[in-house]
Write an enzyme that holds these catalytic residues in place. Structure first.
Site, PDB file in Angstrom:
ATOM      1  N   ALA A  11      58.126-115.143 -52.187  1.00 25.60           N
ATOM      2  CA  ALA A  11      59.546-114.836 -52.028  1.00 25.60           C
ATOM      3  C   ALA A  11      59.759-113.963 -50.805  1.00 25.60           C
ATOM      4  CB  ALA A  11      60.084-114.129 -53.265  1.00 25.60           C
ATOM      5  N   HIS A  62      74.596-123.486 -69.047  1.00 21.19           N
ATOM      6  CA  HIS A  62      75.773-123.378 -68.205  1.00 21.19           C
ATOM      7  C   HIS A  62      76.552-122.117 -68.566  1.00 21.19           C
ATOM      8  CE1 HIS A  62      79.003-124.868 -65.686  1.00 21.19           C
ATOM      9  NE2 HIS A  62      79.848-124.566 -66.647  1.00 21.19           N
TER      10      HIS A  62
END
Length: 121
Positions: free
Chosen positions: A9, A103
């Site tokens: 990262a 979601h």
């Protein structure tokens, strides 16, 4: 210790994260499908930010195994770290496709990519 699928990262703004093979590396091993998604995350849209998220899955067409996952956007290191487990375990694109999306999250895009953006081989 297996160093094949070590996540990496870059902690910048937005952060970048990656695990597994890149698109270029996968092209060299054979038939490859590339799935991508680009969008403005909901949590950024509410504050009128123009920041975008970009995601990519690299898939071996013959075995259907996910060979790599790459992301630029909010929470990318956290999301890619979780995907590193699946990729190290040999998850297939079918495994991703049959996973219910949570979601509203950015991570759900990794299980909603249905059609390859690019194919090689």
């Amino acid at each position: 210790m297996n160093h094949t699928n070590v996540s990496s990262a870059v902690f910048c703004s937005p952060p970048l994260a990656s695990v597994g093979l890149t698109e270029l590396q996968a092209q060299k091993i054979g038939q490859t499908d590339i799935f991508t998604s680009q969008f403005r995350p909901m949590k950024k849209a509410f504050v009128k930010s123009e920041e975008r998220t970009y995601m990519k899955l690299v898939v071996d067409r013959k075995s259907n195994r996910v060979l790599g996952a790459h992301m630029s956007g909010a929470d990318a290191p956290e999301i890619i770290q979780s995907l590193a487990i699946a990729i190290s375990a040999g998850a297939t694109k079918h495994d991703f496709d049959r996973t219910m999306a949570l979601h509203p999250t950015s991570a759900e895009e990794f299980v909603l990519m249905r059609n390859p953006t690019r194919t090689y081989g």
